[in-house]
Design an enzyme around this catalytic site. Structure first.
Site, PDB file in Angstrom:
ATOM      1  N   GLY A  46       0.837  -1.196   0.000  1.00 49.15           N
ATOM      2  CA  GLY A  46       0.000   0.000   0.000  1.00 49.15           C
ATOM      3  C   GLY A  46       0.868   1.241   0.000  1.00 49.15           C
ATOM      4  O   GLY A  46       2.070   1.179   0.294  1.00 49.15           O
ATOM      5  N   GLN A  51       2.574   9.920   1.664  1.00 47.92           N
ATOM      6  CA  GLN A  51       3.926   9.341   1.760  1.00 47.92           C
ATOM      7  C   GLN A  51       4.834   9.743   0.597  1.00 47.92           C
ATOM      8  O   GLN A  51       6.036   9.502   0.658  1.00 47.92           O
ATOM      9  CB  GLN A  51       3.846   7.815   1.844  1.00 47.92           C
ATOM     10  N   CYS A  92       5.737  -0.151   7.568  1.00 49.43           N
ATOM     11  CA  CYS A  92       5.420   1.087   6.855  1.00 49.43           C
ATOM     12  C   CYS A  92       6.646   1.508   6.051  1.00 49.43           C
ATOM     13  O   CYS A  92       7.765   1.494   6.576  1.00 49.43           O
ATOM     14  CB  CYS A  92       5.043   2.180   7.849  1.00 49.43           C
ATOM     15  N   LEU A  93       6.411   1.874   4.807  1.00 54.31           N
ATOM     16  CA  LEU A  93       7.537   2.278   3.949  1.00 54.31           C
ATOM     17  C   LEU A  93       8.151   3.593   4.418  1.00 54.31           C
ATOM     18  O   LEU A  93       9.270   3.916   4.014  1.00 54.31           O
ATOM     19  CB  LEU A  93       7.064   2.382   2.494  1.00 54.31           C
ATOM     20  N   HIS A 134      -4.622   1.281   7.693  1.00 57.71           N
ATOM     21  CA  HIS A 134      -3.279   1.861   7.810  1.00 57.71           C
ATOM     22  C   HIS A 134      -3.113   3.033   6.818  1.00 57.71           C
ATOM     23  O   HIS A 134      -2.634   4.095   7.182  1.00 57.71           O
ATOM     24  CB  HIS A 134      -2.257   0.749   7.536  1.00 57.71           C
ATOM     25  N   GLU A 135      -3.560   2.827   5.571  1.00 57.83           N
ATOM     26  CA  GLU A 135      -3.383   3.875   4.544  1.00 57.83           C
ATOM     27  C   GLU A 135      -4.310   5.067   4.805  1.00 57.83           C
ATOM     28  O   GLU A 135      -3.909   6.219   4.606  1.00 57.83           O
ATOM     29  CB  GLU A 135      -3.634   3.316   3.136  1.00 57.83           C
ATOM     30  N   HIS A 138      -2.847   7.377   7.253  1.00 57.18           N
ATOM     31  CA  HIS A 138      -1.847   8.292   6.676  1.00 57.18           C
ATOM     32  C   HIS A 138      -2.515   9.581   6.184  1.00 57.18           C
ATOM     33  O   HIS A 138      -1.961  10.671   6.328  1.00 57.18           O
ATOM     34  CB  HIS A 138      -1.125   7.648   5.489  1.00 57.18           C
TER      35      HIS A 138
END
Ligand code: K1U
Ligand code: ZN
Length: 177
Positions: A46, A51, A92-93, A134-135, A138
């Protein structure tokens, strides 16, 4: 298409609330394609526009093994959440190398728009539900370690700083990781 740099924690942009998308045009489609390429290359399952430094309400997700089931959610909203919670390990990236267990509703139903601006709905469970929540966090300036106790959050941030130092030292020695 292009690979985009991923904003790293604790960059203040990750704590900002993203704005609704109003224009469904070729620029939006290009950003979605670039975000997808960036997510696949990372690799990740994702990525939120936040991000990549774009403070608009759009996320891309692909949880398929074959990486052939790209979902693009524009202006996504959680319509309903199950009462039962599940605890899953998340990554998480924007915090590479940090993995922590987070408790979230096991099922969510979302409403969103697609890249053509059409209204859609989707019931999500298992990894898709975790990833969607999660996304969407963000887009509201929340990272997954914000769900942890203060002590665990501080430990996660310290681990991230240690990993970055190790990576920088290895790069100086000419090693690849
Ligand atoms: O938001 C992000 O940075 C993407 C994140 C999504 C996510 C993963 C797991 C639980 C919740 C949310 C990632 O993709 S982290 C990388 C990752 O988990 C992964 C990478 C390759 C294959 C499978 C998973
Ligand atoms: Zn993330």
């Amino acid at each position: 298409m292009a690979l985009l740099p991923i904003v790293q924690y604790p960059d203040p942009r990750l704590a900002q609330k993203a704005l609704p998308v109003e224009q469904f045009d070729e620029n939006l489609a290009k950003l979605a394609a670039d975000m997808a390429e960036t997510m696949y290359a990372a690799p990740g399952v994702g990525l939120a526009a936040t991000q990549v430094g774009e403070l608009i309400r759009m996320v891309v997700i692909d949880i398929s093994e074959e990486k052939n089931d790209l979902k693009v959610f524009v202006n996504p909203v959680i319509e309903s959440s199950s009462n039962d919670l599940v605890e899953c390990e998340e990554g998480c990236l924007s915090l590479p190398g940090v993995y922590e267990k987070v408790k979230r509703p096991s099922h969510v139903k979302i409403k969103y728009q697609n890249l053509q601006g059409e209204n859609c709905e989707l019931e999500c469970d298992e990894l898709l539900s975790v990833c969607v929540q999660h996304e969407l966090d963000h887009l509201d300036g929340i990272v997954f370690i914000d769900h942890l106790s203060m002590l665990k959050k501080q430990r996660a941030a310290a681990k991230l700083a240690k990993l970055r130092k190790e990576k920088a030292r290895a790069a100086k020695r000419g090693e690849t990781q």
